[in-house]
Design a protein around this motif. Structure first.
Motif, mmCIF file in Angstrom:
data_model
loop_
_atom_site.group_PDB
_atom_site.id
_atom_site.type_symbol
_atom_site.label_atom_id
_atom_site.label_comp_id
_atom_site.label_asym_id
_atom_site.label_seq_id
_atom_site.Cartn_x
_atom_site.Cartn_y
_atom_site.Cartn_z
ATOM 1 N N SER A 80 0.683 -1.233 -0.062
ATOM 2 C CA SER A 80 -0.197 -0.034 0.118
ATOM 3 C C SER A 80 0.929 1.354 -0.001
ATOM 4 N N ASP A 81 2.026 1.221 0.087
ATOM 5 C CA ASP A 81 3.009 2.311 -0.044
ATOM 6 C C ASP A 81 3.081 3.161 -1.331
ATOM 7 N N GLY A 82 3.058 4.368 -1.269
ATOM 8 C CA GLY A 82 3.279 5.312 -2.468
ATOM 9 C C GLY A 82 4.169 6.391 -2.134
ATOM 10 N N THR A 83 5.133 6.682 -3.137
ATOM 11 C CA THR A 83 6.056 7.561 -3.120
ATOM 12 C C THR A 83 6.117 8.764 -4.112
ATOM 13 N N ILE A 84 6.501 9.718 -3.700
ATOM 14 C CA ILE A 84 6.763 10.791 -4.857
ATOM 15 C C ILE A 84 8.026 11.733 -4.368
ATOM 16 N N TYR A 85 8.790 12.011 -5.297
ATOM 17 C CA TYR A 85 9.854 12.973 -4.921
ATOM 18 C C TYR A 85 10.213 13.878 -6.201
ATOM 19 N N VAL A 86 10.832 15.264 -5.812
ATOM 20 C CA VAL A 86 10.820 16.536 -6.897
ATOM 21 C C VAL A 86 12.346 16.701 -6.872
ATOM 22 N N ILE A 87 13.018 16.548 -8.007
ATOM 23 C CA ILE A 87 14.167 17.079 -8.082
ATOM 24 C C ILE A 87 14.384 18.313 -8.890
ATOM 25 N N ASP A 88 15.136 19.164 -8.196
ATOM 26 C CA ASP A 88 15.316 20.574 -9.136
ATOM 27 C C ASP A 88 16.271 20.352 -10.262
ATOM 28 N N LYS A 89 15.805 20.372 -11.562
ATOM 29 C CA LYS A 89 16.859 20.037 -12.636
ATOM 30 C C LYS A 89 17.750 21.127 -12.893
ATOM 31 N N LYS A 90 17.887 22.176 -12.273
ATOM 32 C CA LYS A 90 19.080 23.129 -12.487
ATOM 33 C C LYS A 90 20.163 22.843 -11.579
ATOM 34 N N THR A 91 19.843 22.558 -10.342
ATOM 35 C CA THR A 91 20.998 22.046 -9.393
ATOM 36 C C THR A 91 21.015 20.666 -9.369
ATOM 37 N N ASN A 92 20.178 19.720 -9.992
ATOM 38 C CA ASN A 92 20.132 18.399 -9.766
ATOM 39 C C ASN A 92 19.954 17.669 -8.294
ATOM 40 N N SER A 93 19.342 18.661 -7.313
ATOM 41 C CA SER A 93 19.282 18.526 -6.290
ATOM 42 C C SER A 93 17.830 18.290 -5.628
ATOM 43 N N PRO A 94 17.547 17.392 -4.757
ATOM 44 C CA PRO A 94 16.317 16.887 -4.299
ATOM 45 C C PRO A 94 15.656 18.241 -3.654
ATOM 46 N N VAL A 95 14.186 18.389 -3.845
ATOM 47 C CA VAL A 95 13.413 19.470 -3.241
ATOM 48 C C VAL A 95 12.669 18.669 -2.253
ATOM 49 N N TRP A 96 11.959 17.728 -2.313
ATOM 50 C CA TRP A 96 11.126 17.202 -1.341
ATOM 51 C C TRP A 96 10.581 15.781 -1.532
ATOM 52 N N PHE A 97 10.468 15.058 -0.475
ATOM 53 C CA PHE A 97 10.084 13.588 -0.896
ATOM 54 C C PHE A 97 8.838 13.053 0.017
ATOM 55 N N LEU A 98 7.985 12.466 -0.521
ATOM 56 C CA LEU A 98 6.733 11.949 0.091
ATOM 57 C C LEU A 98 6.488 10.597 0.423
ATOM 58 N N PHE A 99 6.174 10.076 1.533
ATOM 59 C CA PHE A 99 5.910 8.551 1.620
ATOM 60 C C PHE A 99 4.632 8.676 2.404
ATOM 61 N N LEU A 100 3.948 7.719 1.874
ATOM 62 C CA LEU A 100 2.421 7.552 2.464
ATOM 63 C C LEU A 100 2.164 6.146 2.351
ATOM 64 N N ASP A 101 1.741 5.461 3.507
ATOM 65 C CA ASP A 101 1.617 3.949 3.408
ATOM 66 C C ASP A 101 0.301 3.685 3.150
ATOM 67 N N CYS A 102 -0.528 4.530 2.371
ATOM 68 C CA CYS A 102 -2.086 4.054 2.327
ATOM 69 C C CYS A 102 -2.448 4.320 0.980
ATOM 70 N N ILE A 103 -1.586 4.917 0.024
ATOM 71 C CA ILE A 103 -2.171 5.274 -1.208
ATOM 72 C C ILE A 103 -1.898 4.401 -2.419
ATOM 73 N N ASN A 104 -1.071 3.230 -2.151
ATOM 74 C CA ASN A 104 -0.895 2.580 -3.206
ATOM 75 C C ASN A 104 0.436 2.969 -4.148
ATOM 76 N N PRO A 105 0.961 2.082 -4.690
ATOM 77 C CA PRO A 105 2.290 2.422 -5.677
ATOM 78 C C PRO A 105 1.617 3.706 -6.738
ATOM 79 N N ILE A 106 2.503 4.507 -7.039
ATOM 80 C CA ILE A 106 2.118 5.544 -8.057
ATOM 81 C C ILE A 106 2.714 5.179 -9.215
#
Length: 153
Positions: A80-106
């Protein structure tokens, strides 16, 4: 542990949360798919009280890009885990990461006007702003009228 390490290792704390690049971890309350912030902590604090093995391993199943960002979605160690994360393309750095144990795979992602439409394997859709992910997170069940017309990335 910082966000870059979380993404590079493919493992994240097993707690409904959004993690930011500076290590801030916002614990999320998911009640009847109404998602809100419970409190602010940090990734380091999580591991002060939990084993380094108390993580979910995740895989990227899909991605979508704008001129500024790459957004990746996937699953975790449990069904049931789903994850989303965002990368800033200009710096190639992560911006944020989301984990939820109840949304199912994205499985599909679209970005419209700075909002991520992340569809799970049951056609439910999580809507979350790239710029302000802590505000107005919504989960819409498949029978809602959002439709699948947003899936072409």
């Amino acid at each position: 542990m910082d966000l870059k390490n979380v993404i590079d290792k493919g493992s994240c704390p097993i707690i409904n949360s959004i993690i930011f690049a500076n290590g801030d971890l916002y614990v999320l309350d998911v009640f009847a798919m109404n998602i809100s912030v419970l409190c602010k902590s940090s990734v380091d604090s999580y591991f002060d009280f939990n084993s380094i093995d108390d993580v979910s391993h995740f895989d990227v199943c899909c991605s979508c890009e704008t001129d500024l960002y790459e957004v990746c979605g996937g699953d975790g160690s449990f069904g049931s885990d789903g994850t989303i994360y965002v990368i800033d393309k200009k710096t190639n750095s992560p911006v944020w990461f989301l984990f939820l144990d109840c949304i199912n795979p994205i499985e599909k992602i679209k970005i419209i006007d700075g909002v991520i439409y992340a569809y799970n394997n049951n056609n439910g859709c999580l809507l979350i702003s790239i710029a302000s992910p802590l505000n107005n997170i919504k989960f819409i069940e498949e029978d809602n009228n959002i439709g699948n017309n947003h899936l072409n990335c």
